[in-house]
Design an enzyme around this catalytic site. Structure first.
Site, PDB file in Angstrom:
ATOM      1  N   SER A  73       0.845  -1.186   0.000  1.00  0.00           N
ATOM      2  CA  SER A  73       0.000   0.000   0.000  1.00  0.00           C
ATOM      3  C   SER A  73       0.880   1.236   0.000  1.00  0.00           C
ATOM      4  CB  SER A  73      -0.912   0.016   1.231  1.00  0.00           C
ATOM      5  OG  SER A  73      -0.145   0.197   2.407  1.00  0.00           O
ATOM      6  N   LYS A  74       0.243   2.387  -0.008  1.00  0.00           N
ATOM      7  CA  LYS A  74       0.957   3.658  -0.106  1.00  0.00           C
ATOM      8  C   LYS A  74       1.911   3.864   1.072  1.00  0.00           C
ATOM      9  CE  LYS A  74       1.540   7.302  -2.638  1.00  0.00           C
ATOM     10  NZ  LYS A  74       2.011   7.178  -4.018  1.00  0.00           N
ATOM     11  N   ARG A  75       1.610   3.245   2.199  1.00  0.00           N
ATOM     12  CA  ARG A  75       2.491   3.449   3.362  1.00  0.00           C
ATOM     13  C   ARG A  75       3.877   2.857   3.125  1.00  0.00           C
ATOM     14  NH1 ARG A  75      -0.812  -0.731   5.025  1.00  0.00           N
ATOM     15  NH2 ARG A  75       0.259  -2.701   5.447  1.00  0.00           N
ATOM     16  N   HIS A  76       3.980   1.935   2.169  1.00  0.00           N
ATOM     17  CA  HIS A  76       5.281   1.325   1.881  1.00  0.00           C
ATOM     18  C   HIS A  76       6.121   2.172   0.927  1.00  0.00           C
ATOM     19  CE1 HIS A  76       2.889  -2.364   3.012  1.00  0.00           C
ATOM     20  NE2 HIS A  76       3.937  -2.483   3.799  1.00  0.00           N
ATOM     21  N   GLU A  84       5.045   6.677 -10.830  1.00  0.00           N
ATOM     22  CA  GLU A  84       5.840   7.228  -9.738  1.00  0.00           C
ATOM     23  C   GLU A  84       7.284   6.736  -9.817  1.00  0.00           C
ATOM     24  OE1 GLU A  84       3.397   7.780  -5.745  1.00  0.00           O
ATOM     25  OE2 GLU A  84       2.808   5.928  -6.747  1.00  0.00           O
TER      26      GLU A  84
END
Length: 423
Positions: free
Chosen positions: A201-204, A211
């Site tokens: 997820s984006k937290r990683h 990107e």
């Protein structure tokens, strides 16, 4: 029958790395088997559709080098055909109308079975299958109906997709059987987790291919890395060219367990690929990347700087921070006031102002000052580059030129020469 596969993303935004990995596995399998790789845009959920996403998906596949066979198909373009087939199933008693929608009659007994190439034999109790909406009351077909229907229409032989689709497979198999269609081979590839073992997820970190492209990763390295997410050739080979991946890829070597998206490993691989590029090609890539990211720096100076950074940075995106001092004068840094005047005086006498002569002069200066070269050079580096870490000091001074170098070291130079730093 020749192998024919499809990658079928939803146009809900930029292509995520999980989708890109699925696309790559489909493409590698098709090319290994001498078959076809098709793109289908599954846009039955119009509420989540992003207008520019279709073009972005195609651009991402192009950047990755995953060439397509045939025209791109759009799911909703086949809405009328799906409606006709839905009515056909109603006429055959295999489906029924329900408040303006069409529902499929699922069996209540027995099991739905298939041999998954990756997961092995899977059995699903039919009593757990609820009657499925095929066509909504507004006429739009549902994903679980139109997806297998299009597999039939497109002659898809193998459905290679992520394991979160396993639950859809029993429903789709029942529909295919009702249509009297030949069943494709299914291969459900592992999901992607972060290093902490949790769903990626984006937290990683970065999630979309765009990107990573913006950060300066190159497609050869990215494809190599994606191929290793759930597949391996053996227990030690990591660096593989696109040709080698095509030659070696088989579904039988795809693992069942979730794959770990290791950002450090990707960065390492990218550095390996960048260092292996011929110098001219490296410079070409660097110029193209900087232009793509909006930098209008002098191309000749970028090319002159390329050899100084090729062995030192792991992504093209690190270049502006690492070598930006060559294009704009950094903020003055607090440095040892004893070294810089002596260094400026020494460098004033160096002619021609070339790296080899600069190095000899500064090493002689360090000896005269009774300093270790490292201690003598660090204040010079800070003054000139604005950072304790930079490309080779002597080569950097040569690129900047004598006048600009002296200005940054607190000297006068000859007229300041500030223009030379922004060429």
């Amino acid at each position: 029958m020749p192998v024919r596969v499809r990658f079928a993303p939803s146009p809900t935004g930029y292509l995520h790395v999980g989708g890109a990995r699925t696309a790559l596995f489909n493409w590698l399998f098709a090319r290994h088997e001498g078959g076809e790789f098709h793109l289908r845009i599954e846009n039955t959920d119009t509420s989540r559709e992003v207008a520019e996403a279709v073009g972005q998906i195609q651009e991402t596949l192009r950047w990755l080098g995953l060439d397509l066979d045939g025209e791109v198909t759009i799911q909703l373009d086949r809405m009328e055909r799906a409606q006709e087939v839905g009515q056909q199933l109603v006429a055959e008693g295999k489906a029924y109308e329900d408040e303006g929608a069409i529902r499929f009659r699922m069996p209540n007994e027995g099991v739905t079975v298939w041999e998954d190439v990756v997961l092995g034999r899977i059995e699903y109790p039919n009593e757990k299958l609820e009657d499925l909406v095929l066509v909504r009351s507004d006429g739009r077909p549902t994903y679980n109906f139109v997806s297998p229907l299009e597999d039939v229409l497109d002659g898809i032989t193998h459905v290679i997709r992520a394991q979160d689709h396993v639950s859809n497979t029993p429903k789709q198999l029942q529909i295919l059987k009702a249509l009297g269609a030949e069943l494709p081979v299914y291969a459900h590839v592992p999901l992607l987790n972060g290093a902490d073992g949790r769903k990626l997820s984006k937290r990683h970190g970065a999630l979309t291919v765009e990107e990573f492209r913006a950060e300066g990763y190159i497609p050869e390295a990215f494809v190599n890395f994606l191929a290793l997410l759930g597949w391996s050739y053996d227990d030690h080979t990591e660096i593989m060219s696109r040709k080698e991946l095509v030659e070696r890829f088989t579904l039988e070597r795809v693992g069942k367990s979730a794959a770990i998206f290791d950002y450090d490993k990707l960065r390492h691989l990218n550095g390996v690929y960048l260092r292996a590029l011929p110098p001219d090609e490296y410079a070409d890539r660097l110029v193209a990347y900087l232009r793509e990211r909006g930098y209008d720096w002098d191309e000749q100076r970028i090319r002159e700087a390329a050899p100084l950074v090729q062995e030192k940075i792991a992504t093209l995106g690190e270049f502006p921070d690492f070598a930006g001092f060559l294009f704009a004068r950094p903020e003055p840094a607090a440095t040892d006031g004893a070294v810089l005047p002596a260094a400026a005086e020494t460098l004033e006498q160096v002619e021609p102002f070339e790296a080899e002569r600069i190095e000899a002069a500064l090493r002689d200066l360090a000896e005269r000052l009774g300093l270790k070269p490292r201690d003598a050079f660090q204040p010079i580096r800070l003054a000139v580059t604005g950072s304790p870490v930079s490309p080779g000091l002597f080569e950097s001074l040569e690129l900047l030129g004598k006048e600009e170098s002296l200005v940054r070291m607190g000297g006068t130079g000859r007229g300041g020469a500030s223009g030379s730093s922004a060429r």
